[in-house]
Design a protein around this motif. Structure first.
Motif, PDB file in Angstrom:
ATOM      1  N   VAL B  24       0.997  -1.122   0.003  1.00 20.81           N
ATOM      2  CA  VAL B  24       0.037   0.038  -0.083  1.00 20.81           C
ATOM      3  C   VAL B  24       0.978   1.403  -0.124  1.00 20.81           C
ATOM      4  CG1 VAL B  24      -0.277   0.120   2.503  1.00 20.81           C
ATOM      5  CG2 VAL B  24      -1.967   1.006   1.156  1.00 20.81           C
ATOM      6  N   CYS B  32      -4.990   7.376   7.762  1.00 23.91           N
ATOM      7  CA  CYS B  32      -5.258   5.919   7.413  1.00 23.91           C
ATOM      8  C   CYS B  32      -5.840   5.338   8.650  1.00 23.91           C
ATOM      9  CB  CYS B  32      -3.893   5.246   7.093  1.00 23.91           C
ATOM     10  SG  CYS B  32      -4.186   3.600   6.658  1.00 23.91           S
ATOM     11  N   LEU B 212      -8.286   0.799   5.399  1.00 22.35           N
ATOM     12  CA  LEU B 212      -7.882  -0.246   5.227  1.00 22.35           C
ATOM     13  C   LEU B 212      -8.434  -1.550   5.940  1.00 22.35           C
ATOM     14  CD1 LEU B 212      -3.943   0.519   4.747  1.00 22.35           C
ATOM     15  CD2 LEU B 212      -5.566   0.648   3.010  1.00 22.35           C
ATOM     16  N   ASP B 234      -9.688  -1.363   0.335  1.00 19.27           N
ATOM     17  CA  ASP B 234      -8.846  -0.023   0.478  1.00 19.27           C
ATOM     18  C   ASP B 234      -9.860   0.950  -0.265  1.00 19.27           C
ATOM     19  OD1 ASP B 234      -6.907   2.060   0.112  1.00 19.27           O
ATOM     20  OD2 ASP B 234      -5.562   0.601  -1.089  1.00 19.27           O
TER      21      ASP B 234
END
Ligand SMILES: Nc1ncnc2c1ncn2[C@@H]1O[C@H](COP(=O)(O)OP(=O)(O)OP(=O)(O)O)[C@@H](O)[C@H]1O
Ligand SMILES: [Mg+2]
Lengths: 274, 291
Positions: B24, B32, B212, B234
């Motif tokens: 990623v 994130c 994620l 994602d």
């Protein structure tokens, strides 16, 4: 009728209760002594309080004619000097060895089993070796105390280093700390409270080794005196000495607890959220 | 600029794979959030980003340079527990970072420098709402206060990347919401990248610009340990259009961490609800679907 454990004494009652067993012991002794002395005025086993007074007066408040010393205080001084030197060296050793061994994996793998084995050697069994190596002077007595106390403290320090959560060590690294900084600023302060506790627990052992060493070879000291006057069945000296040693041990224990509260305030806080 | 690249990372403990084929790229100033069932390997992923663990194969790069193999001040962390030092007051806990960085093992900043540091730490504590507690020890603080202290402690180092492992897991909803506001505020002002592991889908969608989901794609019911987890979903969210902080749906209330199926279903519903805030979808699940 409440359950027995739900009866809690108030503070004055608690203090009175705590004194009771001591008073009881004194009374029982007095009665026993009275009875034996009534039967045989020359009895040496349970002397009266007045003969304690006389004996202690002679030892503590009268100059020794030969040496010009006050025997009791001289004994106390040399014994305490040996004990405190021994304990001081033990504390220094346990930090100097225990911290790195507990913290650095290479040192731990290398030394931990050895220290564990070493701490199992009965100190009194090696006392003759100490006398042979260091002579009959002060050194061998101090070394015996160190031998008896330091390995235990060292293992304890190493173990408590291992108990510090790994997160804290990682955290310190993210704050840019070096190995030495982590040891002195993160680990050492967190090991101290436990060290104070272990030191308090080792006081009994330290006194045991001191008195054993003094009994076998010495020119002075509390243990020496007790074993010296034993030949004359001088209970009037032995019993006050034993009480004095107990009092000293108690005061040292109390002092260590107070030092721990002072030096590690964070550990002794009551757990209440702000 | 801070761009984190996770390049084909595998991680196994003994013979058991935990993570496989994790790749990623997180652009600069990403928030994130990492979701996934319990035991999926979320914390493992975070520990790899922190250099607390090394991947079995693959690597992590920041701006094209492989990360150091020890934890370093460029990546700050707040763990779920044990993040602050119990033997230091709140103020000292915040000051300790710059102090450690400036000094060797016995020296520390003195005089004007120290006063300056003290003021900075105090104002940071004020910012996280601990202005009244600067002389308290961690054991005198509540769980939420300790987490805010840990955030201040990490923030004073101005890390490029802040890693959070379920930082608000044990907090009540009201405290949690105020912590969300706090962390978003710090994220926007300091322009750093945040990677946050959470069990709370709502938290993931209301905070993240990137979500994620880490889970197993291949699952052998006869050998549950045969495969590791990878990134199954994602999502890129538009930070200006993501769901507002306060939304609470029935879903999140009965989300059971231990049931991967319910978690997937709730995740799908949240994705749907997010609507056109979703800029881009990716992940192994999508690919598997396309095949
Ligand atoms: N040090 C270790 N040694 C062996 N196995 C480990 C180790 N650390 C983690 N594991 C295993 O790796 C898997 C993933 O663990 P991890 O802690 O990353 O899960 P997680 O997604 O964070 O779970 P949770 O949501 O419960 O925190 C688990 O099955 C765990 O048993
Ligand atoms: Mg975890």
């Amino acid at each position: 009728m409440k359950r027995a454990f739900n009866y809690v004494p108030s503070r004055p009652t608690a203090i009175m209760l705590a004194c009771l067993p001591f008073i009881l012991a004194v009374i029982i002794y007095l009665i026993g002594s009275e009875m034996r002395l009534a039967e045989n005025p020359k009895d040496k086993l349970m002397p009266s309080f007045s003969s304690f007074g006389e004996a202690m007066n002679a030892l503590a408040f009268t100059e020794n004619r030969r040496t010009g010393e006050y025997v009791f205080w001289q004994d106390t001084y040399v014994s305490l000097e040996r004990l405190l030197t021994g304990l001081g060296i033990s504390v220094a050793l346990c930090l100097l060895i225990g911290l790195p061994v507990g913290f650095l994996p290479y040192l731990r793998r290398m030394w931990e089993p050895f220290i564990a084995a070493f701490s199992l050697i009965p100190p009194l069994a090696v006392l003759p070796i100490l006398f042979i190596m260091f002579g009959l002077g002060e050194t061998s007595k101090i070394v015996l105390i160190v031998f008896g106390v330091a390995p235990f403290l060292t293992r304890d320090v190493a173990l408590s280093v291992a108990q510090i959560p790994r997160e804290q060590i990682i955290k310190a690294q993210t704050l840019g700390a070096s190995t030495l900084q982590i040891m002195t600023q993160i680990i050492l302060p967190q090991v101290l409270p436990r060290l104070f506790d272990s030191l308090r627990l080792s006081l009994g052992a330290a006194w045991l080794f001191l008195i054993a060493a003094e009994a076998i070879a010495s020119e002075g000291g509390l243990g020496y005196r007790i074993f010296l006057v034993r030949r004359y069945l001088s209970m009037d000296v032995i019993l006050p000495y034993v009480l004095w040693i107990t009092l000293l041990a108690f005061l040292m224990d109390y002092a260590l607890a107070a030092m721990s509260r002072w030096a590690c305030r964070w550990k002794h806080l009551e757990m209440k959220p702000a | 600029m801070t761009e984190i690249t996770v390049d084909n990372v595998f991680k196994s403990y003994a013979m058991t794979p935990v993570l496989e084929r994790v790749s990623v790229t997180l652009p600069d100033h990403e928030f994130c959030t990492i979701l996934g069932p319990s035991g999926a390997g979320k914390s493992t992923m975070l520990r790899i980003l922190l250099s607390m663990e090394t991947p079995t194969s693959g690597q992590v790069l920041i701006d094209g340079v492989p990360i150091d193999d020890e934890p370093q001040p460029d990546r700050g962390v707040v763990f779920q527990r044990y993040s602050v030092f119990p033997h230091m007051t709140a103020l000292k806990n915040v000051m300790i970072g710059p102090e450690l960085k400036a000094g060797n093992w016995f020296t520390r900043p003195l005089g004007a420098k120290r006063r300056q540091l003290r003021n900075r730490a105090a104002s940071l504590l004020e910012e996280v709402g601990l202005g009244h507690a600067i002389d308290k020890f961690p054991s005198q603080l509540s769980g939420g206060m300790q987490q805010r202290l840990a955030i201040a402690q990490a923030m004073i180092m101005e890390p490029k990347v802040l890693l959070l492992d379920e930082p608000f897991g044990a907090l009540d909803p009201a405290t949690k919401r105020s912590m969300h506001g706090l962390i978003l505020d710090l994220w926007e002002r300091n322009k750093m990248t945040i990677v946050m592991v959470t069990h709370d889908i709502q938290e993931a969608f209301t905070l993240g610009t990137r979500i994620l989901m880490i889970d197993k794609v291949r699952d052998d019911p006869h050998a549950p340990a045969a495969y590791g987890s990878t990134i199954t979903h994602d999502l890129k969210l538009d930070p200006n259009r993501r769901p507002p902080l306060a939304v609470v749906t029935e879903d999140t209330m009965d989300a059971s961490e231990d049931d991967p199926h319910s978690m997937r279903a709730i995740f799908a519903r949240w994705t749907e609800n997010a609507g056109d805030a979703v800029l881009e979808k990716g992940g192994a699940a999508l690919k598997a679907h396309a095949d």
